[in-house]
Design a protein around this motif. Structure first.
Motif, mmCIF file in Angstrom:
data_model
loop_
_atom_site.group_PDB
_atom_site.id
_atom_site.type_symbol
_atom_site.label_atom_id
_atom_site.label_comp_id
_atom_site.label_asym_id
_atom_site.label_seq_id
_atom_site.Cartn_x
_atom_site.Cartn_y
_atom_site.Cartn_z
ATOM 1 N N ALA A 51 0.868 -1.181 0.000
ATOM 2 C CA ALA A 51 0.000 0.000 0.000
ATOM 3 C C ALA A 51 0.905 1.231 0.000
ATOM 4 C CB ALA A 51 -0.895 -0.016 1.242
ATOM 5 N N VAL A 52 0.333 2.420 -0.062
ATOM 6 C CA VAL A 52 1.150 3.635 -0.069
ATOM 7 C C VAL A 52 1.903 3.815 1.239
ATOM 8 C CG1 VAL A 52 -0.227 4.842 -1.808
ATOM 9 C CG2 VAL A 52 -0.805 5.101 0.609
ATOM 10 N N ASP A 53 1.435 3.163 2.306
ATOM 11 C CA ASP A 53 2.071 3.332 3.612
ATOM 12 C C ASP A 53 2.567 2.025 4.227
ATOM 13 O OD1 ASP A 53 -0.509 2.417 3.973
ATOM 14 O OD2 ASP A 53 -1.022 3.835 5.553
ATOM 15 N N GLY A 54 2.812 1.024 3.396
ATOM 16 C CA GLY A 54 3.398 -0.200 3.919
ATOM 17 C C GLY A 54 2.809 -1.464 3.336
ATOM 18 N N PRO A 55 3.393 -2.602 3.696
ATOM 19 C CA PRO A 55 2.945 -3.886 3.152
ATOM 20 C C PRO A 55 1.583 -4.298 3.696
ATOM 21 C CG PRO A 55 4.633 -4.235 4.812
ATOM 22 C CD PRO A 55 4.512 -2.757 4.626
ATOM 23 N N ILE A 56 0.804 -5.014 2.854
ATOM 24 C CA ILE A 56 -0.510 -5.487 3.319
ATOM 25 C C ILE A 56 -0.688 -6.993 3.196
ATOM 26 C CG2 ILE A 56 -1.671 -3.292 2.881
ATOM 27 C CD1 ILE A 56 -2.974 -4.805 0.426
ATOM 28 N N GLY A 57 0.158 -7.670 2.433
ATOM 29 C CA GLY A 57 -0.002 -9.116 2.296
ATOM 30 C C GLY A 57 0.498 -9.609 0.957
ATOM 31 N N LEU A 81 -7.488 -8.249 -7.752
ATOM 32 C CA LEU A 81 -6.606 -9.092 -6.959
ATOM 33 C C LEU A 81 -7.322 -9.444 -5.668
ATOM 34 C CD1 LEU A 81 -3.402 -6.853 -7.030
ATOM 35 C CD2 LEU A 81 -3.894 -8.743 -8.558
ATOM 36 N N VAL A 82 -7.136 -10.661 -5.183
ATOM 37 C CA VAL A 82 -7.536 -11.015 -3.833
ATOM 38 C C VAL A 82 -6.227 -11.137 -3.061
ATOM 39 C CG1 VAL A 82 -8.603 -12.729 -2.329
ATOM 40 C CG2 VAL A 82 -9.654 -12.167 -4.538
ATOM 41 N N VAL A 83 -6.140 -10.409 -1.945
ATOM 42 C CA VAL A 83 -4.912 -10.357 -1.157
ATOM 43 C C VAL A 83 -5.148 -10.985 0.205
ATOM 44 C CG1 VAL A 83 -3.169 -8.821 -0.148
ATOM 45 C CG2 VAL A 83 -4.209 -8.255 -2.361
ATOM 46 N N ASP A 84 -4.278 -11.915 0.562
ATOM 47 C CA ASP A 84 -4.295 -12.515 1.898
ATOM 48 C C ASP A 84 -3.447 -11.614 2.782
ATOM 49 O OD1 ASP A 84 -3.970 -13.981 4.226
ATOM 50 O OD2 ASP A 84 -3.507 -15.854 3.201
ATOM 51 N N THR A 85 -4.075 -10.999 3.783
ATOM 52 C CA THR A 85 -3.373 -10.039 4.632
ATOM 53 C C THR A 85 -2.590 -10.705 5.748
ATOM 54 O OG1 THR A 85 -5.265 -9.715 6.095
ATOM 55 C CG2 THR A 85 -5.090 -8.263 4.158
ATOM 56 N N GLY A 86 -2.709 -12.025 5.887
ATOM 57 C CA GLY A 86 -1.967 -12.725 6.942
ATOM 58 C C GLY A 86 -2.311 -12.168 8.312
ATOM 59 N N PRO A 87 -1.339 -12.052 9.192
ATOM 60 C CA PRO A 87 -1.624 -11.596 10.557
ATOM 61 C C PRO A 87 -1.928 -10.102 10.670
ATOM 62 C CG PRO A 87 0.716 -11.990 10.294
ATOM 63 C CD PRO A 87 0.055 -12.451 9.023
ATOM 64 N N TRP A 88 -1.673 -9.350 9.589
ATOM 65 C CA TRP A 88 -1.858 -7.901 9.666
ATOM 66 C C TRP A 88 -3.288 -7.545 10.091
ATOM 67 C CZ3 TRP A 88 -4.125 -4.629 5.541
ATOM 68 C CH2 TRP A 88 -4.161 -3.296 5.918
ATOM 69 N N THR A 126 -0.647 0.514 -9.176
ATOM 70 C CA THR A 126 0.116 1.571 -9.843
ATOM 71 C C THR A 126 1.301 1.017 -10.608
ATOM 72 O OG1 THR A 126 1.401 1.992 -7.838
ATOM 73 C CG2 THR A 126 -0.553 3.373 -8.222
ATOM 74 N N ARG A 127 1.893 -0.067 -10.078
ATOM 75 C CA ARG A 127 2.994 -0.703 -10.807
ATOM 76 C C ARG A 127 3.237 -2.108 -10.283
ATOM 77 N NH1 ARG A 127 6.399 2.123 -7.137
ATOM 78 N NH2 ARG A 127 8.291 0.961 -6.628
ATOM 79 N N ILE A 128 3.813 -2.912 -11.156
ATOM 80 C CA ILE A 128 4.167 -4.288 -10.831
ATOM 81 C C ILE A 128 5.654 -4.438 -11.100
ATOM 82 C CG2 ILE A 128 3.827 -6.714 -11.442
ATOM 83 C CD1 ILE A 128 0.968 -5.839 -12.370
ATOM 84 N N TYR A 166 2.359 -2.766 -6.316
ATOM 85 C CA TYR A 166 2.153 -1.528 -5.580
ATOM 86 C C TYR A 166 0.761 -0.983 -5.897
ATOM 87 C CZ TYR A 166 7.159 -1.678 -4.742
ATOM 88 O OH TYR A 166 8.415 -2.069 -4.341
ATOM 89 N N VAL A 167 0.033 -0.580 -4.856
ATOM 90 C CA VAL A 167 -1.315 -0.029 -5.031
ATOM 91 C C VAL A 167 -1.382 1.380 -4.469
ATOM 92 C CG1 VAL A 167 -2.422 -2.309 -5.040
ATOM 93 C CG2 VAL A 167 -2.193 -1.063 -2.887
ATOM 94 N N ASP A 168 -2.365 2.155 -4.919
ATOM 95 C CA ASP A 168 -2.476 3.552 -4.522
ATOM 96 C C ASP A 168 -3.434 3.802 -3.360
ATOM 97 O OD1 ASP A 168 -4.950 3.217 -5.699
ATOM 98 O OD2 ASP A 168 -4.688 4.783 -7.206
ATOM 99 N N ARG A 169 -3.727 2.794 -2.582
ATOM 100 C CA ARG A 169 -4.594 2.924 -1.419
ATOM 101 C C ARG A 169 -3.758 2.755 -0.152
ATOM 102 N NH1 ARG A 169 -7.076 5.299 -4.244
ATOM 103 N NH2 ARG A 169 -7.123 6.513 -2.341
ATOM 104 N N SER A 170 -4.233 3.343 0.941
ATOM 105 C CA SER A 170 -3.542 3.216 2.226
ATOM 106 C C SER A 170 -3.960 1.920 2.922
ATOM 107 C CB SER A 170 -3.875 4.404 3.130
ATOM 108 O OG SER A 170 -5.210 4.301 3.598
ATOM 109 N N ARG A 171 -3.204 1.543 3.907
ATOM 110 C CA ARG A 171 -3.522 0.351 4.692
ATOM 111 C C ARG A 171 -4.905 0.491 5.338
ATOM 112 N NH1 ARG A 171 1.349 -2.683 6.795
ATOM 113 N NH2 ARG A 171 0.096 -2.935 8.672
ATOM 114 N N ASP A 172 -5.213 1.658 5.883
ATOM 115 C CA ASP A 172 -6.531 1.851 6.510
ATOM 116 C C ASP A 172 -7.658 1.754 5.492
ATOM 117 O OD1 ASP A 172 -5.758 2.031 9.151
ATOM 118 O OD2 ASP A 172 -5.711 4.229 9.183
ATOM 119 N N GLU A 173 -7.472 2.329 4.307
ATOM 120 C CA GLU A 173 -8.509 2.236 3.276
ATOM 121 C C GLU A 173 -8.759 0.784 2.894
ATOM 122 O OE1 GLU A 173 -7.730 6.583 1.198
ATOM 123 O OE2 GLU A 173 -6.635 4.824 0.476
#
Length: 126
Positions: free
Chosen positions: A29-35, A49-56, A70-72, A80-87
């Motif tokens: 995410a724009v502010d860190g890893p999500i899974g 995409l379906v993302v497994d967030t694991g323990p996060w 935004t890019r691969i 890389y995605v243009d959304r924040s972890r909270d979003e």
């Protein structure tokens, strides 16, 4: 607010080529890893995409429309995605009728997740 776009198609600048296996790629995410990418849909008009967030967020799986990418980076195995972890954390739940549980064509990701994600990109585009 970002520019108005069709969030259900990969951006041409994202570097996605049809048929590229992204399963297992790390998602940032724009502010860190999500899974990691657990599933990829390349269906015309409903790419995501379906993302497994694991323990996060307690092993929750989330759906991200392809337009959030935004890019691969193939060599890094990162998306890389243009959304924040909270979003992403606040996105609708991926339920049992989701991409892994429904027969092809029975799941409408646009209807289920579009209202949430479209708001970030200037409204609905069909």
């Amino acid at each position: 607010m970002n520019e108005r776009r069709d969030i259900w198609e990969f951006r041409t600048v994202a570097g996605h080529s049809a048929g590229t296996d992204l399963i297992g790629f790390h998602v940032e995410a724009v502010d860190g890893p999500i899974g990691k990418v657990d599933k990829l849909s390349e269906a015309v008009g409903e790419q995501y995409l379906v993302v497994d967030t694991g323990p996060w967020i307690f092993g929750r799986r989330v759906l991200l429309p392809a337009g959030t990418v935004t890019r691969i980076e193939i060599a890094e195995q990162k998306v890389y995605v243009d959304r924040s972890r909270d979003e992403i954390k606040n996105s609708p739940d991926l339920d049992d009728d989701g991409p892994d549980g429904a027969p092809d064509g029975d799941y409408d990701a646009r209807r289920r997740f579009g209202p949430y994600y479209d708001a970030f990109y200037g409204g609905r585009i069909f």
